[in-house]
Design a protein around this motif. Sequence first.
Motif, PDB file in Angstrom:
ATOM      1  N   ILE A 257      39.378  36.400  40.909  1.00  0.00           N
ATOM      2  CA  ILE A 257      40.381  36.391  39.840  1.00  0.00           C
ATOM      3  C   ILE A 257      39.707  36.779  38.526  1.00  0.00           C
ATOM      4  CG2 ILE A 257      41.934  34.876  38.543  1.00  0.00           C
ATOM      5  CD1 ILE A 257      42.153  33.220  41.208  1.00  0.00           C
ATOM      6  N   ALA A 258      40.411  37.549  37.697  1.00  0.00           N
ATOM      7  CA  ALA A 258      39.808  38.075  36.474  1.00  0.00           C
ATOM      8  C   ALA A 258      39.396  36.976  35.506  1.00  0.00           C
ATOM      9  CB  ALA A 258      40.756  39.055  35.785  1.00  0.00           C
ATOM     10  N   SER A 259      40.300  36.048  35.159  1.00  0.00           N
ATOM     11  CA  SER A 259      39.923  35.016  34.195  1.00  0.00           C
ATOM     12  C   SER A 259      40.780  33.772  34.341  1.00  0.00           C
ATOM     13  CB  SER A 259      40.007  35.546  32.754  1.00  0.00           C
ATOM     14  OG  SER A 259      41.339  35.853  32.395  1.00  0.00           O
ATOM     15  N   LEU A 260      40.181  32.666  33.948  1.00  0.00           N
ATOM     16  CA  LEU A 260      40.811  31.352  33.983  1.00  0.00           C
ATOM     17  C   LEU A 260      40.667  30.713  32.602  1.00  0.00           C
ATOM     18  CD1 LEU A 260      38.997  30.109  37.223  1.00  0.00           C
ATOM     19  CD2 LEU A 260      41.234  31.222  37.135  1.00  0.00           C
ATOM     20  N   ASP A 269      45.390  37.381  36.583  1.00  0.00           N
ATOM     21  CA  ASP A 269      45.269  37.372  38.043  1.00  0.00           C
ATOM     22  C   ASP A 269      44.838  38.719  38.613  1.00  0.00           C
ATOM     23  OD1 ASP A 269      45.324  35.875  40.345  1.00  0.00           O
ATOM     24  OD2 ASP A 269      47.403  36.350  40.813  1.00  0.00           O
ATOM     25  N   THR A 270      44.480  39.675  37.742  1.00  0.00           N
ATOM     26  CA  THR A 270      44.022  40.980  38.216  1.00  0.00           C
ATOM     27  C   THR A 270      42.741  40.826  39.030  1.00  0.00           C
ATOM     28  OG1 THR A 270      44.939  41.975  36.219  1.00  0.00           O
ATOM     29  CG2 THR A 270      43.376  43.313  37.481  1.00  0.00           C
ATOM     30  N   ARG A 271      42.577  41.692  40.033  1.00  0.00           N
ATOM     31  CA  ARG A 271      41.355  41.712  40.829  1.00  0.00           C
ATOM     32  C   ARG A 271      40.633  43.019  40.515  1.00  0.00           C
ATOM     33  NH1 ARG A 271      42.647  37.128  43.979  1.00  0.00           N
ATOM     34  NH2 ARG A 271      44.530  36.366  42.913  1.00  0.00           N
ATOM     35  N   ARG A 272      39.581  42.947  39.712  1.00  0.00           N
ATOM     36  CA  ARG A 272      38.862  44.134  39.260  1.00  0.00           C
ATOM     37  C   ARG A 272      37.661  44.394  40.167  1.00  0.00           C
ATOM     38  NH1 ARG A 272      40.736  41.678  34.450  1.00  0.00           N
ATOM     39  NH2 ARG A 272      42.000  43.160  33.235  1.00  0.00           N
TER      40      ARG A 272
END
Length: 344
Positions: A257-260, A269-272
């Motif tokens: 997950i991109a960031s929390l 919730d982007t997956r980079r």
Amino acid sequence: MLPLWVGPGFNDSLGLPFESLDSATGAALPSARYRAMACARQLYVFSQASGPVAGRHADRLFDSLQRIFRDDRGGWRYSVDGQGRPLDETQDLYTHAFIVLACAAYFQRSRNASARKLMLATARTIEARFKTTDSLYHAALSADLSQPLKPPAQNPMMHLTEAYLAAAQVAEPALFAQHLRGLAQGISQFFVHAPTQCVSEAPQGSSGNRLEPGHQFEWLSLVQESAQVFEGLDLAESLPRAVQWSRAHGVDAGGVIASLDESGRVVDDTRRIWAQTEYLRVLAVMGDKPALDAELTRFRARFLHAGGWYECLDAQGAVTRSDMPSTSPYHLATCLAALQNVVS
């Protein structure tokens, strides 16, 4: 992937890589700007790659980096326009860090003394101009290097750590180790979130602060691969716990997950692809072969295709970004370097 950046991904008239390629066709997308950081990342990748074609391309990139992006004040302009004219002359720490990294890698490849000289000169500029009294570094300065424009931030300082570790392999190891230990202590003091032990994106206490799992993985890989430099420091003790927390809260069946936020709630919730490669890399560095085998299978299926890669996916696996940036091969290269030690 490298032939893409020697061929259609390279603007031969400017001597610079295009910023992005179309993921479906591999054709270059029009570039309104060219960044020094992108050129430096490509120089790093081709300096690490084997064979005479890669070596010649690294020579060309090093020449372009100096000729187009070096300024008269001892710094590096951020970007030029589509004709190679200065566009943004902000002095950016992230850019300077990648110049140091690329020059170190290129010197190891070519033994070109100019690369070592440029690496050391850039490091001196960083220490003289960007460094704060707290052993941190401003993220950006004005064009004349006299005024801070952006306060210290995690990501540029992480890449400065990476750059100084590379520089220490070719020059003044004791001096760079001193800089690295001071920086690590500053990170622990101002950026480590005590409940999770994660390195936050902005200093602790900043409004809307974020935790990026991919950066925890990247930090641990850097520190664990050079453990002797960071021995006895708080950062070396906190990062394994940060990675454990990030694996529990920031990785699911869709990937990293991109960031929390600091409570563990999803912010982005982007997956980079870069975060996935850093997860693979840290699993290799940690020697967690069962998890690595499973993640490699998932990575190949979700992020790679016959013509290259998918830059960003959503949680369900749908492509949300259709280009391939020139900066991403750097993450693929550092991941592959770690995988070589554990994957047959």
